[in-house]
Enzyme design. Structure first.
Site, PDB file in Angstrom:
ATOM      1  N   GLU A  25       8.515 -20.158  10.070  1.00 32.77           N
ATOM      2  CA  GLU A  25       7.791 -19.299  11.005  1.00 32.77           C
ATOM      3  C   GLU A  25       8.488 -17.942  11.103  1.00 32.77           C
ATOM      4  O   GLU A  25       9.693 -17.828  10.856  1.00 32.77           O
ATOM      5  CB  GLU A  25       7.773 -19.988  12.386  1.00 32.77           C
ATOM      6  CG  GLU A  25       7.033 -19.194  13.448  1.00 32.77           C
ATOM      7  CD  GLU A  25       6.736 -20.017  14.711  1.00 32.77           C
ATOM      8  OE1 GLU A  25       7.280 -21.129  14.849  1.00 32.77           O
ATOM      9  OE2 GLU A  25       5.956 -19.517  15.547  1.00 32.77           O
ATOM     10  N   ASN A 170      -3.039 -23.351  15.742  1.00 32.11           N
ATOM     11  CA  ASN A 170      -1.782 -24.064  15.998  1.00 32.11           C
ATOM     12  C   ASN A 170      -1.603 -24.257  17.497  1.00 32.11           C
ATOM     13  O   ASN A 170      -1.759 -23.301  18.269  1.00 32.11           O
ATOM     14  CB  ASN A 170      -0.593 -23.252  15.468  1.00 32.11           C
ATOM     15  CG  ASN A 170       0.750 -23.834  15.908  1.00 32.11           C
ATOM     16  OD1 ASN A 170       1.219 -24.817  15.348  1.00 32.11           O
ATOM     17  ND2 ASN A 170       1.365 -23.250  16.927  1.00 32.11           N
ATOM     18  N   GLU A 171      -1.318 -25.441  17.914  1.00 29.70           N
ATOM     19  CA  GLU A 171      -1.072 -25.744  19.334  1.00 29.70           C
ATOM     20  C   GLU A 171      -2.056 -24.978  20.224  1.00 29.70           C
ATOM     21  O   GLU A 171      -1.661 -24.270  21.157  1.00 29.70           O
ATOM     22  CB  GLU A 171       0.400 -25.463  19.710  1.00 29.70           C
ATOM     23  CG  GLU A 171       1.345 -26.400  18.977  1.00 29.70           C
ATOM     24  CD  GLU A 171       2.770 -26.459  19.537  1.00 29.70           C
ATOM     25  OE1 GLU A 171       3.112 -25.682  20.440  1.00 29.70           O
ATOM     26  OE2 GLU A 171       3.547 -27.316  19.056  1.00 29.70           O
ATOM     27  N   TYR A 237       8.883 -33.175  18.744  1.00 24.90           N
ATOM     28  CA  TYR A 237      10.277 -32.749  18.684  1.00 24.90           C
ATOM     29  C   TYR A 237      11.165 -33.762  19.403  1.00 24.90           C
ATOM     30  O   TYR A 237      10.789 -34.302  20.450  1.00 24.90           O
ATOM     31  CB  TYR A 237      10.443 -31.366  19.327  1.00 24.90           C
ATOM     32  CG  TYR A 237       9.913 -30.262  18.425  1.00 24.90           C
ATOM     33  CD1 TYR A 237      10.685 -29.782  17.371  1.00 24.90           C
ATOM     34  CD2 TYR A 237       8.636 -29.723  18.601  1.00 24.90           C
ATOM     35  CE1 TYR A 237      10.212 -28.782  16.521  1.00 24.90           C
ATOM     36  CE2 TYR A 237       8.154 -28.726  17.756  1.00 24.90           C
ATOM     37  CZ  TYR A 237       8.951 -28.269  16.720  1.00 24.90           C
ATOM     38  OH  TYR A 237       8.491 -27.298  15.876  1.00 24.90           O
ATOM     39  N   GLU A 293       4.872 -30.379  12.499  1.00 30.17           N
ATOM     40  CA  GLU A 293       6.162 -29.904  13.029  1.00 30.17           C
ATOM     41  C   GLU A 293       6.911 -31.104  13.594  1.00 30.17           C
ATOM     42  O   GLU A 293       6.357 -31.843  14.415  1.00 30.17           O
ATOM     43  CB  GLU A 293       5.965 -28.891  14.161  1.00 30.17           C
ATOM     44  CG  GLU A 293       5.401 -27.565  13.706  1.00 30.17           C
ATOM     45  CD  GLU A 293       5.243 -26.565  14.851  1.00 30.17           C
ATOM     46  OE1 GLU A 293       5.963 -26.667  15.873  1.00 30.17           O
ATOM     47  OE2 GLU A 293       4.387 -25.673  14.714  1.00 30.17           O
TER      48      GLU A 293
END
Ligand code: AHR
Length: 482
Positions: A25, A170-171, A237, A293
């Site tokens: 990113e 994204n998100e 995560y 991710e």
């Protein structure tokens, strides 16, 4: 002695090489300084791309690279990053720094060519237009006569590139527009309509999935969008604490260590729960799951920009990588891709750089130990396991390809040595060799001591057809059998 049984004939499926993917990113020093230094840099480069970093990523056979974000993707306007005069912008998500757009579409696709990997582009649905997204695909993939193809040629690229993996936002439940699932599904359907397949280029469209455990997001997506997508993503995560107090990357006690491994292992249940929802709407499994991710997220290294998410990487990260990759391998019939966040200098990186110096992290070495699994047939195994501090001590993957069987196995215990005796059903083993990564949990590589954590040979014996070896505490190993 821990008994391990591998059944060479119990084929689960093919391990998609993209399970070993990476994410890059415009965040901190991932792109600038990490992957890209510009043509005029004194750091050895090829068209601006660091030679040392590119060679290291090639060596672990990087199969796919996701770009330009992350949260950055939904504020990225690709036309700012092509041609001679590039607009400067503020990177609002990550440190408020100036983004000069010197790394754009051409540079990213050249990077992928140098790495020999597939590009995965995340499009801007949050703040971009349908036209903008549609034209990006036309610019990259259209070989005929069209405004975007002409623009590409003016910018020095005659032939179109091939682009398969395309993320539509994204998100979008968070930094990508704070949308409700009910709103995103209509936006997804509209945007993807104009993501065209030009010539024989075929897009593999990835819809924005849930942040961790939001199963109702998955439900809504599957209900309304399943026929319009090739895959649904999730992000997960490993945070051993609260978001505002995640803990240090290098200073932790054994409780925190085991909590980190336990939290990493939770991704198995999360994937399975999402797949169960997906199955209700997609009996024939036409929609894949992409973990686009994942990785550890600790407090940033002291003295660094908090918006740059720079963290060191220890043997603890290596164990997280090993157990996570085992979880993805075991679900290879449904998980088509997994991208660790992020390739260089951000979160659970495989590579760290500082000026012209580069160091490979313990996580990098796990990718090296696991690379034989790419495109191999995952086969079933059983381990006689025990719990250490509530965490299963051993974790493994076994696969076969071209007459070779690869076993990767990790020992999460901080104190116990484990003797392993492996019986291979359905195949006889003539020779076996081993490699191991091991050290104290806090051990990590620095620019001054880059080989503190490095792969070593692991002695392996064959006794009456069984394969025997000893795993040190806090270790990850690869055994290759022929
Ligand atoms: O990887 C860092 C950030 O984590 C990404 O930009 C975003 O998608 C996620 O929340």
């Amino acid at each position: 002695m821990a008994k391990l049984i591998i059944d060479a004939n119990a084929v689960i499926g093919t391990i998609n090489r993209n399970i070993y993917g990476h994410f890059s990113e415009h965040l901190g020093r991932c792109i600038y300084g990490g992957l890209f230094v510009g043509k005029n840099s004194a750091i050895p480069n090829t068209n601006g791309i660091r030679n040392d970093v590119a060679a290291a990523l090639r060596s672990i056979k990087i199969p796919v690279l996701r770009w330009p974000g992350g949260c950055f993707a939904d504020e990225y306007h690709w036309k700012d990053g092509i041609g001679k005069n590039r607009k400067k912008m503020v990177n609002t998500h990550w440190g408020g720094v100036v983004e000069d757009n010197s790394f754009g579409t051409h540079e990213f696709l050249e990077l992928c060519e140098q790495l020999g990997c597939e590009p995965y582009i995340a499009g801007n649905l949050g703040s971009g237009t349908v036209q903008e997204m549609s034209e990006w695909i036309e610019y990259i993939t259209f070989g005929g006569l069209s405004p975007m193809a002409e623009l590409r040629k003016e910018n020095g690229r005659e032939e179109p590139w091939r682009l398969k993996y395309f993320g539509v936002g994204n998100e979008n439940w968070g930094c990508g527009g704070n949308m409700r699932a009910e709103y995103y599904v209509d936006e997804y359907r509209r945007y993807q309509t104009y993501c065209h397949n030009y010539g024989d280029n075929r897009l593999y469209k990835i819809a924005c999935g849930s942040g961790t455990e939001d199963y109702s997001w998955t439900e809504t997506l599957m209900k309304y969008c399943a026929p319009y997508m090739n895959a649904l993503s999730i992000h997960y995560y490993t945070v051993p604490g609260e978001w505002d107090k995640k803990g240090s990357a290098t200073v932790f006690d054994s409780d925190k260590y085991y909590m980190t491994i336990e939290k990493a292992r939770r991704i198995a249940d999360i994937i399975d729960a999402h797949l169960a929802v997906m199955d209700r709407y997609d009996h024939s499994h036409t929609v894949d799951l992409v973990v686009d991710e994942w990785g550890t997220w600790f407090d940033v290294e002291e003295g660094t920009n908090p918006g740059f998410l720079y963290q060191q990487n220890t043997m603890r990260d290596a164990l997280v990588a090993a157990v996570s990759l085992d979880i993805f391998n075991a679900r290879c019939t449904r998980v088509s891709m997994a991208n660790i966040a992020q390739a260089v200098n951000v979160l659970q990186s495989v590579i760290l750089t500082e000026g012209e110096r580069m160091t490979l992290t313990p996580t990098y070495h796990v990718y090296d130990l696991y690379k034989r699994h790419q495109d191999a047939q995952c086969v079933g195994h059983y381990i006689e396991n025990r719990l250490t501090a509530g965490v299963p001590q051993l974790s493994a993957s076994a696969s076969r390809k071209g007459g070779e069987m690869a076993l990767t196995i990790s020992n999460a215990s901080l104190t116990e040595v484990v003797d392993v005796g492996a019986t291979i059903l359905g195949a006889s083993v003539g020779s076996a060799s081993g490699r191991v990564l091991t050290n104290k949990a806090h051990a990590h590589n620095t620019f001054d001591a880059p080989n503190t954590v490095a792969i070593m040979m692991l002695p392996v014996q064959i006794e009456s057809g069984d394969v025997k070896f000893t795993l040190p505490p806090c270790s990850v190993a690869e055994i290759v059998m022929k």
